[in-house]
Design an enzyme around this catalytic site. Sequence first.
Site, PDB file in Angstrom:
ATOM      1  N   ARG A   1      -3.052   9.248  -3.088  1.00 20.89           N
ATOM      2  CA  ARG A   1      -3.244   8.432  -4.282  1.00 20.89           C
ATOM      3  C   ARG A   1      -4.691   8.598  -4.748  1.00 20.89           C
ATOM      4  NH1 ARG A   1       1.405   8.356  -2.974  1.00 20.89           N
ATOM      5  NH2 ARG A   1       2.801   6.576  -2.880  1.00 20.89           N
TER       6      ARG A   1
ATOM      7  N   MET B   1      -1.577   6.688   4.207  1.00 18.95           N
ATOM      8  CA  MET B   1      -1.632   7.083   2.813  1.00 18.95           C
ATOM      9  C   MET B   1      -3.100   7.101   2.372  1.00 18.95           C
ATOM     10  SD  MET B   1      -0.206   5.123  -0.637  1.00 18.95           S
ATOM     11  CE  MET B   1       0.774   4.075   0.331  1.00 18.95           C
ATOM     12  N   PRO B   2      -3.671   8.263   2.105  1.00 16.47           N
ATOM     13  CA  PRO B   2      -5.038   8.340   1.608  1.00 16.47           C
ATOM     14  C   PRO B   2      -5.118   7.822   0.167  1.00 16.47           C
ATOM     15  CG  PRO B   2      -4.297  10.479   2.451  1.00 16.47           C
ATOM     16  CD  PRO B   2      -3.113   9.588   2.377  1.00 16.47           C
ATOM     17  N   ILE B   3      -6.100   6.980  -0.072  1.00 22.25           N
ATOM     18  CA  ILE B   3      -6.362   6.472  -1.423  1.00 22.25           C
ATOM     19  C   ILE B   3      -7.812   6.805  -1.744  1.00 22.25           C
ATOM     20  CG2 ILE B   3      -6.448   4.470  -2.941  1.00 22.25           C
ATOM     21  CD1 ILE B   3      -4.445   3.122  -0.993  1.00 22.25           C
TER      22      ILE B   3
END
Length: 60
Positions: free
Chosen positions: A39, A1-3
């Site tokens: 995100r 999940m890229p944040i």
Amino acid sequence: MPILQITLFERPLEKKRKLVEMVTQAVVDALDCPKDAVRIIINDMPKENYSIAGQLYIDK
């Protein structure tokens, strides 16, 4: 999940909507990940909280 975290001077809500839409698409394209995995945290910063070379940005 890229944040991702984006810090910028305060902007209108519509500009932030456009920003997250375009950045999300760029991340999806670059990382080949699902859109709902991206995100983004936006840090709004008033200009009086930023300085360059020992001088507040608003005083320049």
